[in-house]
Design an enzyme around this catalytic site. Sequence first.
Site, short mmCIF file in Angstrom:
data_model
loop_
_atom_site.label_atom_id
_atom_site.label_comp_id
_atom_site.label_asym_id
_atom_site.label_seq_id
_atom_site.Cartn_x
_atom_site.Cartn_y
_atom_site.Cartn_z
N CYS A 60 -22.68 26.86 -10.17
CA CYS A 60 -21.36 27.32 -10.63
C CYS A 60 -20.52 26.14 -11.09
CB CYS A 60 -20.67 28.10 -9.52
SG CYS A 60 -19.07 28.73 -10.06
N CYS B 254 -16.81 26.46 -10.29
CA CYS B 254 -16.40 26.24 -8.91
C CYS B 254 -16.41 24.74 -8.59
CB CYS B 254 -17.33 26.90 -7.91
SG CYS B 254 -17.99 28.45 -8.43
N ASP B 255 -17.42 24.04 -9.08
CA ASP B 255 -17.66 22.68 -8.59
C ASP B 255 -17.44 21.57 -9.61
OD1 ASP B 255 -18.54 23.98 -6.31
OD2 ASP B 255 -20.63 23.99 -6.94
#
Length: 360
Positions: free
Chosen positions: A179, A182-183
């Site tokens: 992701c 997200c990261d």
Amino acid sequence: MADLENVVIIGSGPAGWSAAIYASRANLHPLVFEGAMTQENQENGTLPLGQLNLTTEVENYAGFPAGAVRGFVLSAVDEDQHGMLPPLPKDEHGHDENKYAVMGPELMMLMRQQAKNFGTRVITDDVVEVDFQTHPFRIKSSEGKEIRAHTCIIATGARANYLGLESESRFKNRGVSACAVCDGALPRFRNKPLVVVGGGDSAVEEATYLAKFASKVHVVHRRDELRASKIMQERAFSNNKIQMEWSHTVDEVLGDDERGLTGVRLVSTKDGSKRDLEAGGMFLAIGHTPNTAFLKGQLDMNAQGYIKWKAPFRTYTSVDGVFAAGDVSDDYYRQAITSAGTGCMAALDAERYLADKGIE
Ligand code: NAP
């Protein structure tokens, strides 16, 4: 005796909330299991609010052209949810964008709110077991809650796949991620070359996003043409930080305990030759697996585990009174808007089923 519900909806992506909006407006008082906030769900990408909760801007959801979205979201969503809103997208000077397309988490919070406004009840837990052989159906949550239900709508979606290499698991959360959104902004990935694996829209979307932080993004694709849509392809090809690594797969993830991932070893799908790429991170964008393990043979599924619809353009499954909507039953379109559409269809199907049986 366990509670008896008219409609239980399992899942909290666009399909689940759209089903809940329709079912609650039909006075069916639906109960939604939205999933649990556990470490395991975080790692699997199956947290509440589904896959859209892991994305940035959603430019193709009808009715949400770019605009001053945040003001609307703050006015619509309950105040106790405001802390869950994602940071605003940034312009090239690092300032908050004031005109942008709705972000995935915002869209999902709006849908959840809309369902709640019409009386939908929400349980923040996973369903771990169902029994669709008896009627009313039996549904059990991970915290041991047991529910009986006249109808059930499965809308548990799908989750990201990994390559399955041992070296990949070793560096999960230490350079390997599925992701980017997200990261990708984490310090360990900034100003470093990064690798994205895959050739679909997700790969291009992730590469374009990561190019904002990375010094370079290598897109490793096993063929010599992308599967991604033309508009996304043009985005990748016109971004001078994105470099295509055609006809290669990742053979091994390189790194050590101290630094985590430091690169990848590529293998050519044409001649088997190998070469190493230096990288600070590897992001997987190689498709999805439906979240159907908890159903354990209760419904007919295809070879990949997607729930089969019994009739074309009906959300009926192999069990009367159980309906499936969204990515859990769609390995083809997989769009937020098609999921929302099938969620609506499932609620209407459930409503008709209950009316036919004379259940109010
Ligand atoms: P996808 O379209 O199924 O693409 C998966 C990619 O991963 C393919 O290029 C595939 O290669 C590759 N792949 C699969 N298994 C692999 C393996 N083991 N090793 C190496 N490569 C592998 O999945 P997606 O990109 O996640 O997109 C899913 C759906 O969501 C699509 O309908 C897409 O349009 C949609 N989507 C839309 C947007 C948008 O419009 N903004 C953004 C993201 C996703 P091959 O091409 O060789 O099969």
